[in-house]
Design a protein around this motif. Structure first.
Motif, PDB file in Angstrom:
ATOM      1  N   SER A  13     -19.542  14.533   7.061  1.00 29.26           N
ATOM      2  CA  SER A  13     -20.752  14.915   6.346  1.00 29.26           C
ATOM      3  C   SER A  13     -20.294  15.132   4.903  1.00 29.26           C
ATOM      4  O   SER A  13     -21.191  15.070   3.951  1.00 29.26           O
ATOM      5  N   GLY A  14     -19.238  15.146   4.503  1.00 24.31           N
ATOM      6  CA  GLY A  14     -18.521  14.733   3.452  1.00 24.31           C
ATOM      7  C   GLY A  14     -17.586  15.466   2.906  1.00 24.31           C
ATOM      8  O   GLY A  14     -17.311  16.588   3.484  1.00 24.31           O
ATOM      9  N   TYR A  15     -16.938  15.840   1.398  1.00 21.35           N
ATOM     10  CA  TYR A  15     -15.489  16.427   1.847  1.00 21.35           C
ATOM     11  C   TYR A  15     -16.798  17.819   1.484  1.00 21.35           C
ATOM     12  O   TYR A  15     -17.337  18.065   0.732  1.00 21.35           O
ATOM     13  N   MET A  16     -15.707  18.536   1.906  1.00 18.87           N
ATOM     14  CA  MET A  16     -15.369  20.387   1.131  1.00 18.87           C
ATOM     15  C   MET A  16     -14.915  21.276   0.812  1.00 18.87           C
ATOM     16  O   MET A  16     -13.429  20.490   0.648  1.00 18.87           O
ATOM     17  N   PRO A  17     -14.480  21.635  -0.305  1.00 22.59           N
ATOM     18  CA  PRO A  17     -13.433  22.423  -0.871  1.00 22.59           C
ATOM     19  C   PRO A  17     -12.508  23.294   0.275  1.00 22.59           C
ATOM     20  O   PRO A  17     -13.246  24.342   1.164  1.00 22.59           O
ATOM     21  N   GLY A  18     -11.330  22.695   0.222  1.00 21.98           N
ATOM     22  CA  GLY A  18     -10.636  23.820   0.623  1.00 21.98           C
ATOM     23  C   GLY A  18      -9.821  24.772   0.148  1.00 21.98           C
ATOM     24  O   GLY A  18      -9.606  26.226   0.935  1.00 21.98           O
ATOM     25  N   PHE A  19     -10.273  25.009  -0.610  1.00 22.93           N
ATOM     26  CA  PHE A  19     -10.048  26.956  -1.574  1.00 22.93           C
ATOM     27  C   PHE A  19     -11.708  26.552  -2.600  1.00 22.93           C
ATOM     28  O   PHE A  19     -11.666  26.694  -3.934  1.00 22.93           O
ATOM     29  N   PRO A  20     -12.537  26.969  -1.856  1.00 19.71           N
ATOM     30  CA  PRO A  20     -13.500  27.600  -2.658  1.00 19.71           C
ATOM     31  C   PRO A  20     -13.365  28.911  -3.309  1.00 19.71           C
ATOM     32  O   PRO A  20     -12.131  29.746  -3.401  1.00 19.71           O
ATOM     33  N   LYS A  21     -14.574  28.946  -4.250  1.00 19.65           N
ATOM     34  CA  LYS A  21     -13.918  30.282  -5.210  1.00 19.65           C
ATOM     35  C   LYS A  21     -13.418  31.943  -5.522  1.00 19.65           C
ATOM     36  O   LYS A  21     -12.836  32.467  -4.669  1.00 19.65           O
ATOM     37  N   GLU A  22     -14.469  31.871  -3.271  1.00 25.76           N
ATOM     38  CA  GLU A  22     -13.872  33.466  -3.211  1.00 25.76           C
ATOM     39  C   GLU A  22     -12.889  33.413  -2.411  1.00 25.76           C
ATOM     40  O   GLU A  22     -11.938  34.347  -2.326  1.00 25.76           O
ATOM     41  N   LEU A  23     -11.922  32.590  -2.084  1.00 24.31           N
ATOM     42  CA  LEU A  23     -10.901  31.812  -1.448  1.00 24.31           C
ATOM     43  C   LEU A  23      -9.833  32.104  -2.494  1.00 24.31           C
ATOM     44  O   LEU A  23      -8.832  33.079  -2.933  1.00 24.31           O
ATOM     45  N   LEU A  24     -10.037  31.074  -4.052  1.00 22.69           N
ATOM     46  CA  LEU A  24      -9.061  31.615  -5.296  1.00 22.69           C
ATOM     47  C   LEU A  24      -9.207  32.446  -5.459  1.00 22.69           C
ATOM     48  O   LEU A  24      -7.864  33.952  -5.969  1.00 22.69           O
ATOM     49  N   GLU A  25     -10.108  33.404  -5.919  1.00 21.94           N
ATOM     50  CA  GLU A  25     -10.194  34.855  -6.519  1.00 21.94           C
ATOM     51  C   GLU A  25      -8.954  35.708  -5.543  1.00 21.94           C
ATOM     52  O   GLU A  25      -8.766  36.862  -5.663  1.00 21.94           O
TER      53      GLU A  25
END
Ligand code: AP5
Length: 187
Positions: free
Chosen positions: A90-102
């Protein structure tokens, strides 16, 4: 550390571990994820995970990062072998969204790249995986998206963003570039 499949993340990390004096803890995000995916969704093929719904992938990402945070406790140097942008149907999705980065608070986010023709060839030579057949243009597009995500993650987390070229025959240069991070400047 991220990069499109076939850029050579795992190869660079394995070589780095051989040449570094420091004890580096390496964790492959996809391996942690697939173990959880087996339990929760009965999936055994790591190339099938990116075809799960975004909600399920997000659930796996969050469970994987919690496990990784546990595993990395007390370790001085940690490298996460992962993806910056997941190419889903369905498209690109983040491998490291904000919750993970935090949760991981990265110091440096490294993007491993190589020439698209080389990446194409490396994927075709690897018969152990069920990869999507992609053109050189598709690979180029994914590379551009990765750079966009790299800069977004850097802006969100304050981490350095570093691009390392791992062209054919230049593995040593790529490894030395990353190795220098362990010795240059104040960390
Ligand atoms: P994973 O298996 O980690 O990803 P991958 O990118 O598909 O792994 P590869 O091993 O194919 O690529 P690589 O770049 O490591 O290349 P390699 O070193 O093997 O992840 C699987 C799945 O997990 C993902 O699809 C995704 O669904 C999920 N996932 C992971 N992180 C996620 C996240 N954060 N969020 C959500 N999902 C996530 O090298 C390839 C070949 O090239 C080898 O044959 C090697 O010998 C050769 N090569 C490498 N460098 C050189 C060089 N310099 N010269 C010549 N040959 C070279």
């Amino acid at each position: 550390m991220g990069g499109v499949p076939g850029a050579g993340k795992t190869t660079v990390i394995n070589k780095l571990k051989e040449v570094l004096k420091e004890d580096v803890f390496v964790v492959n995000f996809g391996t942690v994820m697939i173990d959880i995916a087996k339990e929760r969704f009965g999936i055994t093929d790591r190339d099938a995970m990116r075809k799960l719904s975004r909600v399920k992938q997000n659930e796996l990402q969050l469970a994987a990062i919690d496990k990784i945070v546990e595993l990395e406790k007390g370790k001085r140097y940690v490298i996460i072998d992962t993806h910056l942008a997941i190419k889903t149907p369905s498209g690109y999705m983040p491998g490291f969204p904000k919750e993970l980065l935090e949760k991981v608070k990265p110091e440096i986010i490294v993007l491993i790249t190589a020439r698209p023709e080389e990446i194409w060839e490396r994927r075709h030579l690897d018969t152990s995986r069920k990869r999507d057949l992609e053109s050189i243009d598709d690979i180029l597009e994914h590379e551009k998206i990765n750079i966009a995500y790299l800069m977004a993650y850097s802006a969100m987390s304050g981490a350095y963003a570093l691009i390392v070229r791992n062209n054919n025959g230049k593995l040593e240069d790529a490894v030395n570039r990353i190795k220098s991070l362990f010795y240059d400047g104040e960390k």
